[in-house]
Design a protein around this motif. Structure first.
Motif, mmCIF file in Angstrom:
data_model
loop_
_atom_site.group_PDB
_atom_site.id
_atom_site.type_symbol
_atom_site.label_atom_id
_atom_site.label_comp_id
_atom_site.label_asym_id
_atom_site.label_seq_id
_atom_site.Cartn_x
_atom_site.Cartn_y
_atom_site.Cartn_z
ATOM 1 N N VAL A 95 -36.260 44.364 -3.689
ATOM 2 C CA VAL A 95 -37.552 43.877 -4.154
ATOM 3 C C VAL A 95 -38.551 43.868 -3.010
ATOM 4 N N PRO A 96 -39.772 44.319 -3.256
ATOM 5 C CA PRO A 96 -40.807 44.156 -2.235
ATOM 6 C C PRO A 96 -41.256 42.702 -2.223
ATOM 7 N N TYR A 97 -41.742 42.259 -1.093
ATOM 8 C CA TYR A 97 -42.320 40.926 -1.031
ATOM 9 C C TYR A 97 -43.534 40.952 -0.129
ATOM 10 N N PHE A 98 -44.380 39.975 -0.293
ATOM 11 C CA PHE A 98 -45.654 39.933 0.410
ATOM 12 C C PHE A 98 -45.762 38.592 1.115
ATOM 13 N N LEU A 99 -45.958 38.629 2.403
ATOM 14 C CA LEU A 99 -45.903 37.454 3.258
ATOM 15 C C LEU A 99 -46.810 36.313 2.827
ATOM 16 N N LEU A 100 -48.020 36.614 2.399
ATOM 17 C CA LEU A 100 -48.972 35.544 2.132
ATOM 18 C C LEU A 100 -48.861 34.927 0.742
ATOM 19 N N TYR A 101 -48.211 35.604 -0.193
ATOM 20 C CA TYR A 101 -48.251 35.121 -1.576
ATOM 21 C C TYR A 101 -46.905 34.830 -2.218
ATOM 22 N N LYS A 102 -45.858 35.433 -1.766
ATOM 23 C CA LYS A 102 -44.540 35.246 -2.387
ATOM 24 C C LYS A 102 -43.500 35.046 -1.291
ATOM 25 N N ASN A 103 -42.539 34.162 -1.549
ATOM 26 C CA ASN A 103 -41.468 33.962 -0.573
ATOM 27 C C ASN A 103 -40.171 33.583 -1.274
ATOM 28 N N CYS A 104 -39.168 33.246 -0.498
ATOM 29 C CA CYS A 104 -37.859 32.928 -1.058
ATOM 30 C C CYS A 104 -37.909 31.694 -1.951
ATOM 31 N N GLU A 105 -38.818 30.770 -1.682
ATOM 32 C CA GLU A 105 -38.978 29.608 -2.553
ATOM 33 C C GLU A 105 -39.562 30.034 -3.901
ATOM 34 N N HIS A 106 -40.532 30.943 -3.880
ATOM 35 C CA HIS A 106 -41.057 31.486 -5.133
ATOM 36 C C HIS A 106 -39.920 32.124 -5.953
ATOM 37 N N PHE A 107 -39.056 32.859 -5.269
ATOM 38 C CA PHE A 107 -37.961 33.555 -5.941
ATOM 39 C C PHE A 107 -37.076 32.580 -6.702
ATOM 40 N N VAL A 108 -36.608 31.524 -6.033
ATOM 41 C CA VAL A 108 -35.672 30.614 -6.693
ATOM 42 C C VAL A 108 -36.352 29.715 -7.725
ATOM 43 N N THR A 109 -37.610 29.346 -7.492
ATOM 44 C CA THR A 109 -38.291 28.518 -8.502
ATOM 45 C C THR A 109 -38.590 29.325 -9.762
ATOM 46 N N LYS A 110 -38.843 30.609 -9.610
ATOM 47 C CA LYS A 110 -39.032 31.479 -10.781
ATOM 48 C C LYS A 110 -37.736 31.524 -11.605
ATOM 49 N N LEU A 111 -36.610 31.573 -10.932
ATOM 50 C CA LEU A 111 -35.329 31.598 -11.633
ATOM 51 C C LEU A 111 -35.058 30.276 -12.348
ATOM 52 N N ARG A 112 -35.340 29.158 -11.688
ATOM 53 C CA ARG A 112 -35.016 27.839 -12.240
ATOM 54 C C ARG A 112 -36.000 27.380 -13.316
ATOM 55 N N TYR A 113 -37.309 27.634 -13.073
ATOM 56 C CA TYR A 113 -38.335 27.078 -13.958
ATOM 57 C C TYR A 113 -39.120 28.118 -14.752
ATOM 58 N N GLY A 114 -39.025 29.384 -14.348
ATOM 59 C CA GLY A 114 -39.849 30.403 -14.973
ATOM 60 C C GLY A 114 -41.241 30.470 -14.364
ATOM 61 N N GLU A 115 -41.461 29.699 -13.331
ATOM 62 C CA GLU A 115 -42.744 29.665 -12.634
ATOM 63 C C GLU A 115 -42.476 29.715 -11.128
ATOM 64 N N ALA A 116 -43.121 30.644 -10.450
ATOM 65 C CA ALA A 116 -42.938 30.798 -9.008
ATOM 66 C C ALA A 116 -43.897 29.868 -8.261
ATOM 67 N N VAL A 117 -43.337 28.904 -7.551
ATOM 68 C CA VAL A 117 -44.143 27.967 -6.773
ATOM 69 C C VAL A 117 -43.549 27.814 -5.384
ATOM 70 N N SER A 118 -44.413 27.483 -4.423
ATOM 71 C CA SER A 118 -43.952 27.264 -3.050
ATOM 72 C C SER A 118 -44.915 26.349 -2.328
ATOM 73 N N GLU A 119 -44.465 25.166 -1.998
ATOM 74 C CA GLU A 119 -45.289 24.240 -1.226
ATOM 75 C C GLU A 119 -45.579 24.776 0.163
ATOM 76 N N GLN A 120 -44.613 25.484 0.783
ATOM 77 C CA GLN A 120 -44.824 25.931 2.155
ATOM 78 C C GLN A 120 -45.938 26.966 2.257
ATOM 79 N N VAL A 121 -46.236 27.673 1.177
ATOM 80 C CA VAL A 121 -47.370 28.595 1.162
ATOM 81 C C VAL A 121 -48.628 27.875 0.707
ATOM 82 N N GLU A 122 -48.511 27.080 -0.361
ATOM 83 C CA GLU A 122 -49.683 26.383 -0.899
ATOM 84 C C GLU A 122 -50.324 25.469 0.125
ATOM 85 N N TRP A 123 -49.526 24.821 0.957
ATOM 86 C CA TRP A 123 -50.068 23.924 1.964
ATOM 87 C C TRP A 123 -51.038 24.669 2.883
ATOM 88 N N HIS A 124 -50.693 25.887 3.259
ATOM 89 C CA HIS A 124 -51.563 26.665 4.136
ATOM 90 C C HIS A 124 -52.804 27.175 3.423
#
Length: 157
Positions: A95-124
Motif C-alpha cells: 500500500v502507498p502511504y503519505f506522510l502528512l495525511y495517513k499513518n499506521c494509526e489511520h490504518f488500524v482505526t479504519k479496520l476497527r471503526y471504519g473511519e481512519a483517525v489519528s491524533e498524532q497527525v491531527e495535533w500537528h
C-alpha cells in the motif's frame, strides 16, 4: 500490562512517535511496515508499505506497548469478527502511504471503526500558529522519519 483481546488497538512506543497495530489473537498483530531500502528511515513524503501479520513480540521488539482503544468513546467499533476479517484481508498488500495525511494509526482505526483517525497527525494540523511550511518541515524532520504511513483504497475495506 493489559492482555489484548482480538480487535484491540495496540500502541507501541517508538523513539519520537507511536506505532500502531491491530491485535488479531493468538499473539499476532496486523500492521503496516515500510518496504525497500528506506525501511529504517522514512524521510521522504511518499513511500510504500506492506501489511504484515507478525507476533506482537516481534512487532514491538524491545519497545513498550499497551492496549489503547481510545476512540471507543466517540466511535463504534465493528463486531470483533468483522474487525479480524477486515484486517486479515489486508495481509500481504503493498500500500502507498503519505506522510502528512495517513499513518499506521489511520490504518488500524479504519479496520476497527471504519473511519481512519489519528491524533498524532491531527495535533500537528491544528496546533496554533502551525503554518503549512512548518508542518512540512516537521514531517521531514527526524522526529517523524520513522512514521509508517499508508493510503488505502476505500473499496478494499
Amino acid at each position: 500490562l493489559e492482555y489484548p483481546m482480538p480487535g484491540d488497538l495496540i500502541e507501541i512506543d517508538r523513539p519520537h512517535y507511536q506505532h500502531w497495530a491491530l491485535y488479531v489473537g493468538d499473539g499476532y498483530v496486523i500492521h503496516v511496515t515500510p518496504i525497500g531500502k528506506a525501511a529504517g528511515s522514512m524521510t521522504l513524503l511518499f513511500k510504500k508499505a506492506k501489511v504484515e501479520k507478525d507476533l506482537l513480540d516481534k512487532a514491538a521488539g524491545k519497545d513498550n506497548w499497551r492496549v489503547n482503544n481510545k476512540y471507543d468513546n466517540v466511535l463504534i467499533p465493528f463486531p470483533v469478527e468483522e474487525i479480524i476479517w477486515r484486517a486479515e484481508c489486508q495481509v500481504g498488500r503493498i500500500v502507498p502511504y503519505f506522510l502528512l495525511y495517513k499513518n499506521c494509526e489511520h490504518f488500524v482505526t479504519k479496520l476497527r471503526y471504519g473511519e481512519a483517525v489519528s491524533e498524532q497527525v491531527e495535533w500537528h494540523r491544528v496546533s496554533p500558529g502551525c503554518l503549512p511550511e512548518q508542518l512540512l518541515a516537521a514531517a521531514l524532520s527526524e522526529r517523524f522519519s520513522h512514521l509508517f504511513l499508508y493510503f488505502i483504497q476505500p473499496s478494499y475495506i
